[in-house]
Design an enzyme around this catalytic site. Sequence first.
Site, mmCIF file in Angstrom:
data_model
loop_
_atom_site.group_PDB
_atom_site.id
_atom_site.type_symbol
_atom_site.label_atom_id
_atom_site.label_comp_id
_atom_site.label_asym_id
_atom_site.label_seq_id
_atom_site.Cartn_x
_atom_site.Cartn_y
_atom_site.Cartn_z
ATOM 1 N N LYS A 288 49.519 35.204 40.301
ATOM 2 C CA LYS A 288 48.314 35.865 39.790
ATOM 3 C C LYS A 288 47.161 34.882 39.668
ATOM 4 C CE LYS A 288 45.439 37.703 36.644
ATOM 5 N NZ LYS A 288 44.476 37.008 35.774
ATOM 6 N N VAL A 289 47.434 33.733 39.062
ATOM 7 C CA VAL A 289 46.384 32.723 38.883
ATOM 8 C C VAL A 289 45.940 32.178 40.239
ATOM 9 C CG1 VAL A 289 45.923 30.408 37.974
ATOM 10 C CG2 VAL A 289 47.002 32.120 36.530
#
Length: 363
Positions: A288-289
């Site tokens: 996600k990051v």
Amino acid sequence: MCSGDMSNLRFNSLINLKLTQESGQTSQAPWKYNSIENMDKFDELIYLKVPSINNQVNDETISLGKLPILLKLSQDKSNLNEFSYLYEFPKKVNKREFSLDINNFSKNEIKIIEKEIRDEISKIYDLNFDLEKFYNFLLDDEKLAPSLDFCNGLRLFIAKDPFECIISSICSANNSIARWTKSIDKIKSNWGEKLEFESGIFYSFPKPNQFLDFYETPIEEADADGHSYEIDCYTHNLKSCGVGYRASYMKKASKMILDNEVNISDIFNMDYDEAFDLILKIPGVGPKVADCILLYGFDYEEAFPSDVWIKRIISHLYFDGEEISADKTREFGMEHFGDYAGYAQLYLFHYARKSGLMDKIKK
DNA sequence: CCGCAGGTTCCGA
DNA sequence: TCGGAACCTGCG
């Protein structure tokens, strides 16, 4: 101090500045916001390369390489097809008097500076992206189409600085927007360069080599200081900025960047998959990051950052409520939206937030 | 006071 | 390769 002539400094493109600023995009902490009558105003610091500068106070010439400039953007709420901007030079940098005005520069230098400012604004607000074309794509997808009622003029908000984006994104993981924003603000005021403008005080984001020297905990900081004070007097350490266990990730990320294990300018030239795999090696950076970094920091618009909310939204809209994994969500988004994945993610997220869909699908 | 949110890491099947 | 616990902090 001084600024440009307002009449020329204007963009004519569809954008909702306030919406774009406040849509919770994790590239950087929000700009300063002032609402004046019918206008929305945003102030923010950017750095620009300029030639050597004549500092009139001490009658010396300083080569800064990069000049900090305060940008002041304003938009009339009733017209989303344009906004204007001003810029301002600092009067003090790290408490040193720093007298600059427009008269320090030749006509040609001003032209160069103003061109750089324009390019920078254009990059940050993704103004070259064809929104109209995206809206045609969006209206062809019946699940996506309703988002336009809530998102008109919303654009990607691209980071000023990829390093700041990487650290900010690491900080945003498993965190709330409020806490994440506070932490970044503290990091800047603790260690950033202090820049005093007519309009207020700003701090720059620290550089990778500075991060290597930061203490992680109050204990570490106190130890180095010989414990002269109570332990809670020690606030120049990452934990005291509220970053929690992410402190060590930030330091390791900075080290990898300094060691060229992760080379920022190389990433700009990679294809998406290669960049994704590389960024994943940074501790504290998961899928996600990584997608947030690639989307907001490096403008890879085919990235589809998949957090719990996007997962729920995609499950609800496209899988009949059947729960799908974050990984599956990411695959679906990239497959289904292609080069528009980043924008689709942005529009879906904001749509769900504003339409009340989020409350409905909250488990 | 406790419960909870949030993405990544790490551990043990 | 996977599920699930642990991680840190602020907020309700």
